[in-house]
Every structure is written in structure tokens, then in C-alpha cells.
Design an enzyme around this catalytic site. Structure first.
Site, PDB file in Angstrom:
ATOM      1  N   HIS A 135       8.921 -33.892  62.683  1.00  0.00           N
ATOM      2  CA  HIS A 135       9.081 -34.154  64.122  1.00  0.00           C
ATOM      3  C   HIS A 135      10.486 -33.839  64.654  1.00  0.00           C
ATOM      4  CE1 HIS A 135       5.194 -36.037  64.245  1.00  0.00           C
ATOM      5  NE2 HIS A 135       5.542 -37.044  63.457  1.00  0.00           N
ATOM      6  N   ASP A 259      -0.750 -40.403  55.628  1.00  0.00           N
ATOM      7  CA  ASP A 259      -1.100 -41.430  56.614  1.00  0.00           C
ATOM      8  C   ASP A 259      -2.472 -41.191  57.241  1.00  0.00           C
ATOM      9  OD1 ASP A 259      -0.069 -39.172  57.806  1.00  0.00           O
ATOM     10  OD2 ASP A 259       1.444 -40.204  59.004  1.00  0.00           O
ATOM     11  N   TYR A 298       2.265 -45.118  55.314  1.00  0.00           N
ATOM     12  CA  TYR A 298       2.919 -46.394  55.626  1.00  0.00           C
ATOM     13  C   TYR A 298       2.239 -47.577  54.946  1.00  0.00           C
ATOM     14  CZ  TYR A 298       4.822 -42.980  58.678  1.00  0.00           C
ATOM     15  OH  TYR A 298       5.393 -41.822  59.123  1.00  0.00           O
TER      16      TYR A 298
HETATM   17 ZN   LIG Z   1       2.537 -38.989  60.096  1.00  0.00          ZN
END
Ligand SMILES: [Zn+2]
Length: 373
Positions: A135, A259, A298
Site C-alpha cells: 500500500h 488475510d 492478522y
Molecule cells: Zn491485506
């Protein structure tokens, strides 16, 4: 015989000041210890490699000088940098923490190490599970990503005259990497992700196909919440092998965020370890020369298992499902692969399938003509 390298050092482990930080970085260590428990690195065909810090000049091939300076200033964890301008927050998804410059430079160095080992032919596949900052933008942090190690490493491979196909299986759209190569036909970027209509960063529609010479070299396959193994792999098979085959990359570069798993607390996709292994097996076929980085994930118990399974496929070893006793006793994990499957309502599944079909049809309509398909 395939040769593999796993790039790791304790210096890559991020330790933030926030204890309840969702991005719990010791997941890197948990994964490394699980691989050690399986004796993943005790062969000449599977080496553990220590990374070096990246030169700042390499970081500056993508990031602005102002931003790099700001990260350096924040390094002591003091709240002295212009946080708002660089999208840092003192809590939330881009925290400022002590040592953030040092660890970020190490992560970029580790991904560059993996890229160089493959580019030079030392190994066929190299995995830096601390990498994957897809990102990060030239001038600011985004979505836990400080430096965009992927973009920096791909730019480095381009300077060696290599063609790179980038495949991103993280649940979030690879907006930073896509943006870096949006006008280029030398890098094919493919991202499969949960639709940006519902999930950060909000982008990743099939209509984002690139600009100028890059038209037809940006590929996005958004998926609906509750997309399961079957739907995901169907969509992958419809698009990815054909495009990689026609692009003929020298190196396949993958971001292996896990994820997408149904237990992940941040996303709504519903993959299991079986689906994840299915994707990695497909990537293995597409990638005789393969640079791999980590990414999102996560749920601690999921991340260590997924990346251990991924590395097993990279080195052609099928780990026993029973977790080795020393690790089991330490962390309580019993099985490597999922024993449960999420139950999905048939109506919800039908909607997820229709969404995937629409995405696949859109990519075939918008991208395939540029590739002569
Ligand atoms: Zn991700």
C-alpha cells in the site's frame, strides 16, 4: 533440484509501542519458529539467508526524499515528524514507533536480497515473509506499510532488464504497486482481493486496467465477502495463468498475504488453508523463478500455518499435519491445516459466485483484448 532461500533476521521484527496493536509483528517470529520446528532449513536446497539494510538510494527510487527524511525523524519514536502530511497516526494503522526507520530499511533490504538471489540464479525461489508493503505510496505511509519494498525490488529487477509479473493474493487491493507501474508494459500486475467497495483501500475495480503503454497490464479481480476456496480458485484459473503465459515474465513476484482466511478479523473472505495451498501450488507452476514476500494476516495462528505451508510448496516438501511437539507445547498449535471449514449460507454463496463471475467477465472484456486474447 530446486533451490530455495528464506530471508530472515530478528532485526526484521517490528516492535511497536502499542501493545494492543492489531498488526502484531511477532507473527514473523512465530512463522520462523514453526519452520524451524519442521527443520525447513537444514538442507543445501533450502537456505536461511540473513538480509542487509537497503541503501537509501534504493528507497529513493520510489519514495520522495521528504518522506524518507520524515520516517528517519520519527525513528526515535518521538512525535516530532509532520505526522498528518505523511499519514502517520499515533494510533491506528500507521503508528510511529521507535526504530521504525531502521526496521523499514531492513525489510526493503530483505526483499532486495530475495530479488537478487533469484535474479542472479543463486536460487529458484526466495521468500521474505517480512516484506509485502503493497500500500505504501511515494510520499506517505498507508495500511501498515511504511516503505513499498515490493515496488523498490521490482524497479531494481527492471534495471537488470528483467520482465516481472506481479501477483498479489492479499485480501486488500495492491494499490501502491499497481500505481507505481500503471503506465508500464514491463510489469504485469494482478491483484485478487475483497472488493474495495467494502474494504480498504477502496480501489481495485476491473476497470483499472492501466494507462498509456500500461493499458492491459493492470489486472484486478475483486471478490465479494464470503468468497470461498472453490470460487476463489475458479476466478484465479480463469484469468491468471493465461495472462502470465502470454506475458512471459523472467521472474514472477508474489505477495502472499494470508488475510483471505476465514478466521482473519480484518476481512470477510472465507478461504481455508486448503484454498491457500491451492493458490500457492498454482503460483509454483507459473513461477520457475519466483520472488515471494508476505503481507497481511492478522490472526496469529493462521499466519504461521499459511506461510509455513507456502514455504513447504516452494521447496517441494509436504509437512506432516501434526505440529512438531516442541512448537505445539510452546504455542498450543496442534494441526498445520484447518480441520474446520466455514459454513456458508447457499444464498450468500450464490451471490459471491455471481460477483466473481462478473469480475472475471469484466477482466476478459476490458483486459484480454490488449493481450491479444
Ligand atoms: Zn491485506
Amino acid at each position: 533440484m530446486r533451490k530455495a532461500a528464506f530471508v530472515y533476521d530478528e532485526g526484521l521484527v517490528v516492535r511497536t509501542i502499542e501493545e494492543d496493536e492489531e498488526f502484531n509483528p511477532s507473527r514473523l517470529q512465530y512463522t520462523y519458529e514453526l519452520l524451524q520446528a519442521y527443520r525447513a532449513f537444514n538442507k543445501s536446497t533450502s537456505r536461511l539467508v540473513v538480509p542487509e539494510r537497503a541503501d537509501e538510494a534504493k528507497i529513493l527510487t520510489f519514495h520522495t526524499r521528504d518522506y524518507v527524511e520524515a520516517v528517519r525523524h520519527c525513528n526515535r519514536g518521538e512525535r516530532q515528524c509532520d505526522a498528518a502530511r505523511f499519514h502517520f497516526r499515533h494510533y491506528g494503522d500507521n503508528p510511529i514507533f521507535p526504530g521504525m526507520y531502521e526496521v523499514s530499511v531492513m525489510i526493503v533490504g530483505a526483499t532486495l536480497k530475495a530479488a537478487n538471489l533469484v535474479a542472479e540464479g543463486t536460487v529458484d525461489v526466495a521468500f521474505n515473509h517480512s516484506g509485502g508493503g503493497h500500500h505504501a505510496a511515494p510520499g506517505y505511509a498507508s495500511g501498515f506499510c511504511i516503505f513499498n519494498d515490493i515496488t523498490i525490488a521490482i524497479k531494481h529487477l527492471l534495471t537488470k532488464g528483467l520482465r516481472v509479473a506481479y501477483i498479489d493474493i492479499d485480501a486488500h487491493h495492491a494499490d501502491g504497486v499497481q500505481g507505481a507501474f500503471y503506465d508500464s508494459d514491463r510489469v504485469l500486475t494482478i491483484s485478487l482481493h475483497e472488493t474495495g467497495r467494502l474494504l480498504f483501500p477502496g480501489t481495485g475495480e476491473p476497470s483499472e486496467i492501466g494507462v498509456g503503454a500500461g493499458k492491459g497490464y493492470s489486472v484486478n479481480i475483486p471478490l465479494a465477502p464470503y468468497t470461498d476456496d472453490e470460487i476463489y480458485l475458479w476466478a484465479f484459473d480463469q484469468i491468471v495463468p493465461k495472462l502470465v503465459d502470454i506475458f512471459k515474465p523472467d521472474i514472477v513476484f508474489t505477495q502472499l498475504g494470508c488475510d483471505t482466511h476465514y478466521l482473519d478479523p480484518m476481512t470477510q473472505l472465507n478461504l481455508t488453508t486448503e484454498g491457500y495451498e491451492g493458490i500457492i501450488n498454482r503460483l509454483r507452476k507459473l513461477a520457475p523463478r519466483w520472488v515471494a514476500v508476505g503481507g497481511g494476516g492478522y490472526e496469529m495462528s493462521v499466519v504461521a500455518r499459511c506461510w509455513t505451508l507456502a514455504y513447504g510448496i516452494m521447496i517441494d516438501r509436504e509437512w506432516p499435519d501434526e505440529i512438531p511437539p516442541n512448537y505445539r507445547e510452546l504455542y498450543g498449535l496442534k494441526r498445520l491445516r484447518d480441520t474446520d471449514k466455514p459454513r456458508i449460507d447457499s444464498r450468500v454463496k450464490k451471490e459471491a459466485r455471481r460477483f466473481a463471475e462478473d469480475s472475471v467477465a469484466a477482466v476478459k472484456r476490458l483486459v484480454f483484448p490488449y493481450q491479444g486474447l
